[in-house]
Design a protein around this motif. Structure first.
Motif, PDB file in Angstrom:
ATOM      1  N   ILE A  20      48.083  62.760   1.028  1.00  0.00           N
ATOM      2  CA  ILE A  20      46.841  63.541   1.115  1.00  0.00           C
ATOM      3  C   ILE A  20      45.655  62.617   1.369  1.00  0.00           C
ATOM      4  O   ILE A  20      44.807  62.884   2.223  1.00  0.00           O
ATOM      5  N   VAL A  21      45.590  61.516   0.652  1.00  0.00           N
ATOM      6  CA  VAL A  21      44.491  60.559   0.829  1.00  0.00           C
ATOM      7  C   VAL A  21      44.555  59.982   2.235  1.00  0.00           C
ATOM      8  O   VAL A  21      43.530  59.818   2.909  1.00  0.00           O
ATOM      9  N   ALA A  23      45.718  61.376   4.963  1.00  0.00           N
ATOM     10  CA  ALA A  23      45.262  62.391   5.920  1.00  0.00           C
ATOM     11  C   ALA A  23      43.742  62.486   5.904  1.00  0.00           C
ATOM     12  O   ALA A  23      43.096  62.578   6.952  1.00  0.00           O
ATOM     13  N   ILE A  24      43.159  62.463   4.729  1.00  0.00           N
ATOM     14  CA  ILE A  24      41.692  62.540   4.621  1.00  0.00           C
ATOM     15  C   ILE A  24      41.063  61.316   5.279  1.00  0.00           C
ATOM     16  O   ILE A  24      40.072  61.420   6.019  1.00  0.00           O
ATOM     17  N   VAL A  25      41.622  60.139   5.049  1.00  0.00           N
ATOM     18  CA  VAL A  25      41.085  58.913   5.641  1.00  0.00           C
ATOM     19  C   VAL A  25      41.230  58.966   7.165  1.00  0.00           C
ATOM     20  O   VAL A  25      40.311  58.562   7.899  1.00  0.00           O
ATOM     21  N   VAL A  27      41.252  61.634   9.161  1.00  0.00           N
ATOM     22  CA  VAL A  27      40.238  62.547   9.684  1.00  0.00           C
ATOM     23  C   VAL A  27      38.871  61.884   9.643  1.00  0.00           C
ATOM     24  O   VAL A  27      38.090  61.964  10.589  1.00  0.00           O
ATOM     25  N   TRP A  28      38.568  61.210   8.519  1.00  0.00           N
ATOM     26  CA  TRP A  28      37.271  60.555   8.384  1.00  0.00           C
ATOM     27  C   TRP A  28      37.111  59.457   9.434  1.00  0.00           C
ATOM     28  O   TRP A  28      36.068  59.341  10.070  1.00  0.00           O
TER      29      TRP A  28
END
Length: 148
Positions: A20-21, A23-25, A27-28
């Motif tokens: 999850i982390v 994927a967030i990174v 996208v960011w």
């Protein structure tokens, strides 16, 4: 949810959180680094890309052109067959036969008209002869009344 977490091991929870982390990174990073580059692509490159897409669409639509040409050639051959004299089955042959027959009927009508006009003349001649015969067979009643 507590039961699910209790059933999972620490390694599995860490793997899920790291996915999850990650994927967030990702996208960011895309928004931070890649999007500004995509946003600043010159208008000429965009126009060129649109031109390539349009050319591909035109080429795709031209694929059906040979089949269309074959269908059109077949239709034109059928029209040509009907518009030119052949073995008597074409529209052209039928029109020629009809014109010839109408011409014959016109000549027949002219002959009939002349014949009927001649009959009127004969009728008038016979009516004059009939009047003379009646005058010779029956003397005028007016003359008898004045003499009598």
């Amino acid at each position: 949810m507590v039961d699910i977490l209790a059933a999972l091991g620490l390694e599995e929870i860490a793997a899920g959180v790291s996915i999850i982390v990650g994927a967030i990174v990702a996208v960011w990073l895309f928004v931070k680094r890649v999007w500004p580059v995509v946003k600043t692509i010159p208008a000429g490159v965009v126009a060129f890309a649109r031109g390539v897409i349009t050319a591909a669409q035109v080429l795709d639509s031209v694929k059906g052109l040979p089949a269309f040409i074959e269908r059109t050639d077949a239709a034109m051959a059928a029209v040509h067959h009907e518009l030119h004299p052949n073995s008597g089955t074409s529209l052209n042959d039928s029109v020629r036969r009809t014109e010839a027959r109408v011409s014959e009927l016109g000549e027949t009508a002219d002959r009939l008209e002349e014949g009927v006009a001649g009959l009127y003349v004969k009728y008038e001649e016979l009516a004059a002869v009939d009047d003379r015969l009646w005058q010779t067979l029956e003397p005028d009643e007016d003359e008898e009344e004045t003499n009598g």
